[in-house]
Design an enzyme around this catalytic site. Structure first.
Site, PDB file in Angstrom:
ATOM      1  N   SER A 145       0.854  -1.184   0.000  1.00 53.60           N
ATOM      2  CA  SER A 145       0.000   0.000   0.000  1.00 53.60           C
ATOM      3  C   SER A 145       0.886   1.227   0.000  1.00 53.60           C
ATOM      4  CB  SER A 145      -0.896   0.017   1.243  1.00 53.60           C
ATOM      5  OG  SER A 145      -1.538   1.281   1.380  1.00 53.60           O
ATOM      6  N   TYR A 158      -2.181  -0.732  10.243  1.00 52.21           N
ATOM      7  CA  TYR A 158      -2.242  -1.232   8.862  1.00 52.21           C
ATOM      8  C   TYR A 158      -1.035  -0.751   8.069  1.00 52.21           C
ATOM      9  CZ  TYR A 158      -3.690  -1.485   3.962  1.00 52.21           C
ATOM     10  OH  TYR A 158      -3.724  -1.721   2.607  1.00 52.21           O
TER      11      TYR A 158
END
Length: 249
Positions: A145, A158
């Protein structure tokens, strides 16, 4: 994906299901899915089944190493050679920065880091025994990401796990280079998924990058398939950032 056998971890829904559909469209020779939801995985293989391709489904809690290896072996026993593994399974929790619990950390680490690692190990052991196709024995693509590269206090745990995926990608790519196994990651910014729409994230995604919109899932999937496909014969240990300019904004 012409003539490559593809295994997608987390292929039962979202981007993973789209990847299964697009891999079949793009000429994959077989498609397998590992997912916690067997029924969803079977449904996601609809395009591959419609083309008459060999398919296979296995279930696993990818936080548990032996389950990862058993699921991989089940897929390989049914469809044979695995040319490309795509690690797409992840959770995306949000918690205020100072309120992340041990349980939150354990779940994020277990799925996003340990699960990715265990599936990579299973694939590497399988691919090391395969004959070369050209100069390549296999390819692994991890979904990272853009949060791995930018501050993201809305979901710090995350972001930390995706930074770990970047590190795993580099380390294992170096380890496997001698074997002709290419390992890379694709790091998208926010996608305009059905979940994002339902949770009201679209305005947030639009504001986050210079293009003024979230990525359509197919726009990210194309980069994943290119990275894991036959045209990639030399790139390894790299991070393909597809962020609509968010990375520099």
């Amino acid at each position: 994906m012409q003539d490559l056998s593809v295994l997608i971890v987390g292929g039962g829904s979202g981007l993973g299901a789209l990847l299964a559909e697009m891999a079949a469209r793009d000429g994959a020779s077989a498609v397998g899915i590992i997912d916690i939801n067997a029924a969803a995985a079977e449904q996601a293989l609809g395009a591959a089944k419609a083309k008459g391709l060999p398919t296979a489904v296995a279930t696993a809690d990818i936080q548990v190493g032996p389950q990862c290896h058993a699921a991989f072996d089940k897929i390989a026993a049914k469809i044979g050679r695995i040319d490309t593994l795509i690690n797409c399974a992840a959770i995306y929790p949000r918690k205020p920065t100072l309120e992340i619990s041990d349980a939150d950390w354990d779940a994020s680490n277990g799925i996003n880091i340990k699960g990715t690692y265990h599936m990579m190990v299973a694939a590497i052991r399988h691919m090391q025994a395969q004959e070369l196709k050209g100069n390549v024995r296999g390819r692994i693509v991890n979904l990272s990401s853009v949060d791995a590269f930018k501050a993201h206090p809305q979901n710090m745990h995350y972001a930390a796990t995706k930074a770990a995926v970047v590190s795993l990608t580099r380390s294992l790519a170096h380890y496997c280079a001698k074997d002709g196994i290419l390992i890379n990651s694709v790091a998208p910014a926010g996608m305009a998924t059905e979940k994002a729409k339902a949770l009201g994230f679209l305005e947030e995604l639009a504001k986050a990058n210079p293009l003024g919109r979230g990525a359509e899932p197919a726009e990210i999937a194309e980069w994943v398939l290119m990275t894991g496909g036959p045209k990639n014969t030399f790139m390894t240990g790299e991070q393909v950032i597809v962020s609509g300019g968010y990375i520099y904004a």
